[in-house]
Design an enzyme around this catalytic site. Structure first.
Site, PDB file in Angstrom:
ATOM      1  N   GLY A 118       0.864  -1.295  -0.006  1.00 23.25           N
ATOM      2  CA  GLY A 118      -0.174   0.044  -0.118  1.00 23.25           C
ATOM      3  C   GLY A 118       0.867   1.183   0.097  1.00 23.25           C
ATOM      4  O   GLY A 118       2.167   1.343  -0.663  1.00 23.25           O
ATOM      5  N   SER A 119       0.338   2.147   0.688  1.00 21.48           N
ATOM      6  CA  SER A 119       0.841   3.679   0.451  1.00 21.48           C
ATOM      7  C   SER A 119       2.406   3.804   1.301  1.00 21.48           C
ATOM      8  O   SER A 119       2.983   4.657   0.825  1.00 21.48           O
ATOM      9  CB  SER A 119       0.245   4.521   1.171  1.00 21.48           C
ATOM     10  OG  SER A 119      -1.355   4.443   0.920  1.00 21.48           O
ATOM     11  N   THR A 120       2.831   2.611   1.931  1.00 17.21           N
ATOM     12  CA  THR A 120       4.442   2.851   2.329  1.00 17.21           C
ATOM     13  C   THR A 120       5.425   2.759   1.371  1.00 17.21           C
ATOM     14  O   THR A 120       6.382   3.100   1.308  1.00 17.21           O
ATOM     15  CB  THR A 120       4.519   1.564   3.498  1.00 17.21           C
ATOM     16  OG1 THR A 120       4.144   0.707   3.139  1.00 17.21           O
ATOM     17  CG2 THR A 120       3.833   2.220   4.922  1.00 17.21           C
ATOM     18  N   PHE A 121       4.625   2.016   0.212  1.00 14.83           N
ATOM     19  CA  PHE A 121       5.532   1.965  -1.024  1.00 14.83           C
ATOM     20  C   PHE A 121       5.562   3.466  -1.881  1.00 14.83           C
ATOM     21  O   PHE A 121       6.376   3.402  -2.720  1.00 14.83           O
ATOM     22  CB  PHE A 121       4.825   0.973  -1.941  1.00 14.83           C
ATOM     23  CG  PHE A 121       5.956   0.402  -2.844  1.00 14.83           C
ATOM     24  CD1 PHE A 121       6.980  -0.454  -2.488  1.00 14.83           C
ATOM     25  CD2 PHE A 121       5.987   0.745  -4.245  1.00 14.83           C
ATOM     26  CE1 PHE A 121       7.940  -1.107  -3.393  1.00 14.83           C
ATOM     27  CE2 PHE A 121       6.894   0.042  -5.203  1.00 14.83           C
ATOM     28  CZ  PHE A 121       7.667  -0.745  -4.665  1.00 14.83           C
ATOM     29  N   LYS A 122       4.701   4.198  -1.747  1.00  6.78           N
ATOM     30  CA  LYS A 122       4.691   5.503  -2.247  1.00  6.78           C
ATOM     31  C   LYS A 122       6.058   6.459  -2.384  1.00  6.78           C
ATOM     32  O   LYS A 122       6.555   6.822  -3.519  1.00  6.78           O
ATOM     33  CB  LYS A 122       3.728   6.408  -1.991  1.00  6.78           C
ATOM     34  CG  LYS A 122       2.284   5.898  -2.346  1.00  6.78           C
ATOM     35  CD  LYS A 122       1.149   6.997  -1.705  1.00  6.78           C
ATOM     36  CE  LYS A 122      -0.100   6.316  -2.156  1.00  6.78           C
ATOM     37  NZ  LYS A 122      -1.260   6.734  -1.273  1.00  6.78           N
TER      38      LYS A 122
END
Lengths: 628, 396
Positions: free
Chosen positions: A345-349
């Site tokens: 999810g967003s932690t990959f952004k």
């Protein structure tokens, strides 16, 4: 006298016709009889001499070796594996001798109630229990298992008859649940069954016990290659003392000592981990509390030293007590942070931003249009807060991270051709394991190149961390690149084999880290991530006095059927201190329950708690320019 | 002079004794001294664990040696005739004590046998003390066998049988056996008809067979004696450990004090199995020396018996020889697995006050008998001189 002799003579005359002179006073005859008695004695004397010659000369050697053998049956192998210690030298796993107590009531000197009263406090077993056990059978009653040496010493001091102690070697894990998923355990047969005990079996196992007999002590196996010259003598000097007191048990048998004498270096050396028990304990406690509070399925929180890849903490729930591994649910035996996959999810952004910056597609001060939602054929992509915030319009890259805008991310990554994006992901070795020194590491799953390039929605979802899955440890490795100036370090928990004098005698080989980002890029991403904590969704991880960069993540979980269900994985990554990044802290909580379960509400406070402990334990100074 | 006489092993009259008497006395003391050294080695370790200091058993033994030597000197200076006369009453008292051990409140039970009577801090074993008296009384019966009427012969035989039965009841098969054997050999030496002797021996064997078939523990002993290795951990344990000790001795032995078996494995190593410790420490050579000493002792006793003219005295010498040498050989036979395991002390070696006193008294009888070789000839005058002389100087 005279009268009896007289009557005797008279009676014999009457009754017995034989001549009386035959029996009495025939000195010659008596002399023969006395010689006969003497002869009998001498004969038995000779017989005993013969028997002694047979026993001592003919059978001497075999009887003597039997006696020798009998004296050697009791010593128990005191140590068959090296100890495992944390980075401060605290014992995590150690071999010890425990005893099984047998009772033989028929040999008791005391009565059964007296015996029960004496033993009851020592064995922590009620008297009535003991009495009923004693009355089962006259001999061979198994009273207690796993008695520690201290109890046994007190038992021995009582000098009671009818008790029998059988020593056996056992692996003991004094920290119980704390390191279980990492260290694993050794079963009662001495076989390693999980974790480091399996992964480092070659280094941990000492010389096989049966191979060593007093005659061949010279040929001991050297389990970890040639140690540095000089270190062996040092270890020999230090053999008598023992670390942590756990092994300072008496060695009553000379043979045990002579057996181990040539392998002294081996037995006192221990496997040192990079983990810090204190940090691990805090992490584990806080993690457990969060998992309990949110009724989550499982969770993990990890702290990695970004430059080296050393793991300072690797806590995971569920865990188990390795001393009682047989009571454990098999599912708990693995380190799920290493062996299971999740969609980040967003932690990959931040990773994607770094790719875009490094590729020169965007500049840090660029602005993208956030329309709130986008349509990709049948798929609709929208921001998590679309219902309340709608479209934000043109926003900065920093704001994309700050508000965790999915649409913004898709816009950014759309600037890169899908094929190039895929190549970039491969360059990050997303599809390869990290190489962490724990068994059963899972490799990330991503679409193959053809599908990734053909379907536009694949690269779009990858932009905000969905549509592929990786292990939490892989995620830490990737995020580590942002903290260490762009290097893909190998996360690891083992530092090496050290002697008691703290000389490292063996260290595992690790590959040179591959550089994937430039320091400028990572510094730019970090600056954005700092904004996430100081004024965005990562607000909950704010720690007064410290500059922390972070990113929340709340990912939808794919269901078995292929779509996305209600289950989520919430996560948060923290990197600190921003002025000279050293540590990456990642928390992943799987399936927290409740409506208010997001990365910002579940994982971020947990990361803050861990960071609080981390800065104290590692002595990280507060940042001068930190925003309070 | 006077002070020297207080020491029990100094005897100013020794110079006037017959050569056999002096040799026997000297050999007895050599035996006794070596025995104390062996006991020191055998008992030290167990004494440390049980009492905290190593010399406990040696000290107690020394006390009994002192008492035994006083009695030794007393006997050596008392004529055999008087001893034979006096032994009757002593025997009666001791038989009374033996029967007292059968009273449940008085007898002390150790290892399942009630053989002891408490005497202050010590325990005495009346059946041991009874042995020398039995030698004297046996000599008295069989030495005068031809002169006695059948009723009195049978009465005395009945008394002996009753005493043996009493000892058997304790139960103390080994002491009963050595007593019976001694009486039988005295009878053999006395020249009793072989038929009687064979009948008695047959009766004894029959009794033993009945006893063994009635009592399971005795039957187990026999079975484990025949094959101790069948159950080395339990029934055959004592014998197996003893065999291991003896075998470990080898040719030269482990050296004085260096027995390994005495430390943990060998049971009752300072009493019944003291020979096993000796054999392990001194090896085959040491055992041969010990056997030679016993052989010389027996031969000296034989010489004494042959030179004595009085049949009673002769039989006393034979009885003492059998009791000392024979019991030593029986003990060695048990330790080496030639005989079933029974609790029989090694004279002058094994720890135990009663055994020590009895053995010294028996040795004293032999020495006294040796002294009577010379006294036999010019009968009345010198006997009187000796009867009165030393008794004045004795502190008793």
């Amino acid at each position: 006298m005279a009268s009896s002799a007289y009557s005797n003579r008279r009676r014999r005359r009457r009754k017995q016709p034989r001549p009386p002179a035959v029996v009495p006073f025939n000195p010659a005859a008596n002399r023969v009889r006395i010689l006969l008695v003497w002869g009998l004695l001498v004969l038995s004397l000779v017989a005993i001499a013969g028997r002694l010659a047979w026993l001592q000369l003919a059978q001497g050697d075999s009887l003597s070796s039997l006696a020798q053998q009998q004296r050697l049956t009791s010593p128990v192998e005191r140590q068959v594996r090296h100890s495992i210690v944390d980075r401060q030298g605290n014992v995590i796993a150690v071999d010890r001798v425990v005893y099984t107590l047998y009772a033989h009531p028929q040999l008791f000197d005391l009565s059964i109630p007296e015996m029960a009263a004496t033993l009851s406090p020592l064995l922590e077993s009620p008297e009535s229990n003991l009495i009923s056990q004693f009355s089962q059978q006259p001999t061979g009653i198994r009273l207690a298992d796993g008695l520690p040496e201290a109890t046994v010493d007190r038992l021995r001091a009582l000098r009671l008859n009818g008790l029998e102690l059988h020593p056996q070697q056992q692996r003991f894990y004094p920290q119980q649940q704390l390191f279980a998923p990492i260290v694993g355990f050794v079963n009662f047969d001495g076989q390693p069954q999980a974790g480091l005990e399996i992964a480092y079996q070659d280094q941990l196992a000492l010389t096989p016990a049966e191979a060593v007999s007093p005659a061949e002590t010279e040929t001991t196996l050297d389990t970890y290659g040639p140690p540095a010259p000089g270190s062996s003598t040092e270890a020999a000097v230090n053999d008598k003392a023992s670390p942590g007191g756990d092994r300072s048990v008496d060695q009553p048998n000379k043979n045990t000592e002579s057996n181990t004498a040539s392998s002294e270096l081996d037995s006192t050396a221990s496997l040192r981990l990079t983990l810090d028990s204190r940090l691990q304990r805090t992490a584990q406690q806080e993690l457990q509390a969060v998992v309990d509070r949110h009724n989550a399925k499982r969770g993990t929180v990890m702290v990695m030293e970004a430059q080296t890849g050393e793991m300072l903490a690797l806590a995971s729930v569920p865990t188990y007590d390795p001393n009682q591994y047989f009571k454990t649910d098999p599912e708990a035996l693995k380190t799920w942070a290493v062996s299971d996959l999740y969609e980040p999810g967003s932690t990959f952004k931040p990773i994607n931003i770094a790719i875009a910056l490094e590729a020169g597609l965007i500049s840090p001060d660029e602005v993208v249009n956030d329309s709130g939602q986008m349509q990709f054929g049948e798929w609709k992509i929208r921001n998590h807060d679309y219902a309340t915030a709608g479209g934000r319009g043109p926003i900065s890259i920093t704001d994309v991270l700050k508000y965790s805008s999915n649409v913004g991310m898709v816009r950014i990554m759309q600037k890169m051709p899908a094929a190039d994006y895929f190549t970039w992901l491969q360059r990050l070795s997303l599809d390869r394991p990290t190489g962490i020194d724990l068994p059963a590491e899972a490799t990330a799953q991503m679409k193959d190149r053809e599908q990734f390039v053909r379907s536009r929605v694949e690269s779009a979802t990858t932009a905000f961390g969905q549509g592929f899955s990786l292990s939490p440890i892989k995620m830490v490795q990737l995020l580590g690149t942002l903290a260490n100036g762009g290097k893909l370090v190998t996360p690891h928990v083992v530092s090496g084999m050290v002697t008691e004098a703290d000389n490292e005698v063996w260290a595992p080989d690790r590959p040179q880290p591959k550089t994937v980002f430039s320091p400028e890029t990572t510094q730019q991403v970090l600056t954005m991530m700092e904004a996430v904590v100081s004024e965005g969704t990562g607000d909950a991880a704010k720690l007064s006095g410290y500059r922390i960069g972070g990113k929340t993540g709340t990912a939808q979980k794919a269901t078995v059927s292929g779509g996305y269900g209600r289950g989520r994985v919430t996560s948060f990554v923290g990197i600190l201190p921003i002025e000279s990044p050293q540590y990456v802290v990642l928390a992943v909580i799987d399936e927290p329950q409740g409506d208010d379960a997001y990365g910002s509400t579940v994982a971020a406070p947990l990361v803050k708690k861990v960071i609080e402990a981390l800065v104290v334990l590692e002595g990280v100074p507060p940042s001068a320019a930190a925003t309070p | 002079m006077n002070i020297a006489q207080l020491v029990p092993w100094i005897d100013p009259t020794v110079g006037q004794w017959s050569a056999e008497a002096r040799w026997l006395r000297w050999l007895t003391f050599v035996w006794l001294g070596s025995g104390l050294l062996i006991l020191f080695s055998a008992s030290y370790a167990v004494s440390v664990t049980e009492h905290g200091y190593g010399l406990h058993y040696v000290m107690v033994q020394l006390l009994w040696v002192a008492i035994g030597l006083v009695i030794f000197n007393r006997i050596v200076h008392t004529s055999l005739d008087r001893l034979i006369q006096g032994s009757g009453i002593v025997l009666l008292v001791l038989v009374g004590l033996v029967s007292l051990t059968l009273v449940p409140s008085l007898g002390v039970t150790v290892n399942g046998a009630t053989r002891w009577l408490p005497l202050g801090p010590f325990m005495i074993q009346p059946s041991e003390l009874l042995k020398p008296c039995l030698v004297l009384q046996g000599a008295r019966l069989f030495g005068r066998w031809p002169q006695l009427t059948w009723p009195s012969r049978l009465t005395w035989l009945g008394i002996f049988v009753a005493i043996l039965a009493l000892i058997l009841l304790q139960p103390n098969l080994s002491t009963a056996a050595i007593c019976g054997l001694t009486l039988w050999l005295i009878a053999l030496a006395a020249g009793l008809p072989y038929l009687y002797l064979l009948l008695t021996a047959g009766g004894g064997l029959l009794t033993a067979t009945v006893s063994v078939s009635l009592k399971t523990y005795q039957r187990q002993r026999i079975v484990s004696f025949l094959d101790p290795w069948a159950d080395p951990g339990n029934q055959g344990y004592q014998l197996v450990q003893s065999l291991l000790a003896v075998g470990s001795g080898g040719f030269w032995g482990q050296g004085f004090g260096l027995s390994q078996q005495k430390l943990y494995s060998l049971p009752i190593q300072y009493t019944d199995f003291i020979f096993s410790v000796f054999a392990e420490e001194f090896g085959f050579v040491g055992c041969l020396v010990l056997l030679t000493v016993l052989g010389v002792y027996a031969s000296l006793a034989l010489l004494v018996a042959l030179r004595l003219k009085q049949p009673l005295h002769r039989l006393v010498a034979v009885g003492a020889m059998v009791l000392l040498v024979g019991q030593a050989l029986l003990n060695m036979g048990v330790a080496t697995g030639l005989l079933p395991t029974t609790g029989l002390p090694f004279p002058l070696l094994s720890y135990g006050g009663s055994s020590m006193v009895a053995s010294l008294a028996t040795a004293a009888l032999l020495v006294r008998a040796a002294r009577e070789i010379n006294l036999d000839m010019p009968v009345p005058l010198r006997r009187r001189w000796f009867k009165t002389g030393p008794q004045e100087s004795l502190p008793l």
